[in-house]
Design an enzyme around this catalytic site. Structure first.
Site, PDB file in Angstrom:
ATOM      1  N   HIS A  51       0.834  -1.203   0.000  1.00 33.89           N
ATOM      2  CA  HIS A  51       0.000   0.000   0.000  1.00 33.89           C
ATOM      3  C   HIS A  51       0.870   1.254   0.000  1.00 33.89           C
ATOM      4  CE1 HIS A  51      -3.700   2.305   1.492  1.00 33.89           C
ATOM      5  NE2 HIS A  51      -2.702   3.176   1.602  1.00 33.89           N
ATOM      6  N   GLU A  52       1.810   1.312   0.947  1.00 31.92           N
ATOM      7  CA  GLU A  52       2.637   2.516   1.073  1.00 31.92           C
ATOM      8  C   GLU A  52       3.646   2.631  -0.069  1.00 31.92           C
ATOM      9  OE1 GLU A  52       1.574   4.635   2.993  1.00 31.92           O
ATOM     10  OE2 GLU A  52       0.308   3.394   4.271  1.00 31.92           O
ATOM     11  N   HIS A 104       2.170   4.191  -3.123  1.00 24.81           N
ATOM     12  CA  HIS A 104       2.121   5.654  -3.098  1.00 24.81           C
ATOM     13  C   HIS A 104       3.418   6.250  -3.634  1.00 24.81           C
ATOM     14  CE1 HIS A 104      -1.723   6.345  -1.225  1.00 24.81           C
ATOM     15  NE2 HIS A 104      -1.430   5.597  -0.171  1.00 24.81           N
TER      16      HIS A 104
END
Length: 203
Positions: A112-113, A116
């Protein structure tokens, strides 16, 4: 879709040594203070670094280009599991939630991170969880693009303070409460639009 338990077991079997870990871990000691050894990483934190490297190797194969590995810190507090600082190419993870949710961290939070950071480097500034980010999550990491986690945050929950408006009690975090005390801001109820008033605890 990743099998979290299989992923965790796979990472545990990998040999972990400082020389084999590419992502950078921040040394938080300040130059103005006496030099001290950084706090050693826990086995789970080492597994996170290995997982980060795995994700970046996947990304380089998929996008056919190199990516600079991010600075990684385990200093995040509060209820967030992780955060990505786009312009600094930096990742921060919550060590308490990591300890309590290790499988989900490896399978979901890390991709998820990282997504980004990859999204910012590939497309520039976009919506935080927009179609570009979702595409990386789905096509590259094969992970459902959930925008928030569902972890139990009772262990990291800070003290809340009771305020009142025209329609009842409202609880503010210590950070927002301190802003009110310092006169930096005031808060209105989203429903009745009246100003929130702090309720002093009875002695």
């Amino acid at each position: 879709m990743f099998n979290p338990r299989s992923l965790l077991n796979s990472l545990r079997r990998k040999a972990i040594s400082p020389a084999s870990i590419t992502p950078t871990v921040a040394n938080t000691a300040k130059a103005s203070t006496p030099q001290r050894q950084p706090k050693p990483l826990t086995p789970l934190q080492q597994q996170i670094l290995v997982r980060i490297e795995d994700c970046y190797q996947q990304a380089e194969i998929y996008f056919k280009r190199p990516f600079t590995r991010p600075l990684t810190q385990f200093t995040l507090r509060g209820r967030s599991a992780g955060t990505a600082h786009l312009q600094q190419n930096r990742l921060r993870f919550n060590p308490v939630l990591l300890k309590e949710n290790s499988e989900a961290f490896l399978a979901e939070v890390v991709p998820h991170e990282i997504s980004h950071l990859l999204c910012f480097q590939l497309f520039g500034k976009t919506k935080p969880h927009g179609r570009e980010w979702q595409s990386i999550m789905l096509k590259l990491f094969k992970v459902s693009p959930n925008t928030t986690h569902s972890f139990d945050t009772q262990s990291v929950k800070g003290k809340d303070f009771e305020y009142r408006c025209a329609c009842g009690p409202v609880w503010l975090s210590i950070r927002r409460h301190n802003k009110v005390l310092r006169g930096e801001t005031r808060y209105l109820c989203k429903r009745c639009h009246t100003q929130l008033t702090f309720i002093e605890a009875a002695e």
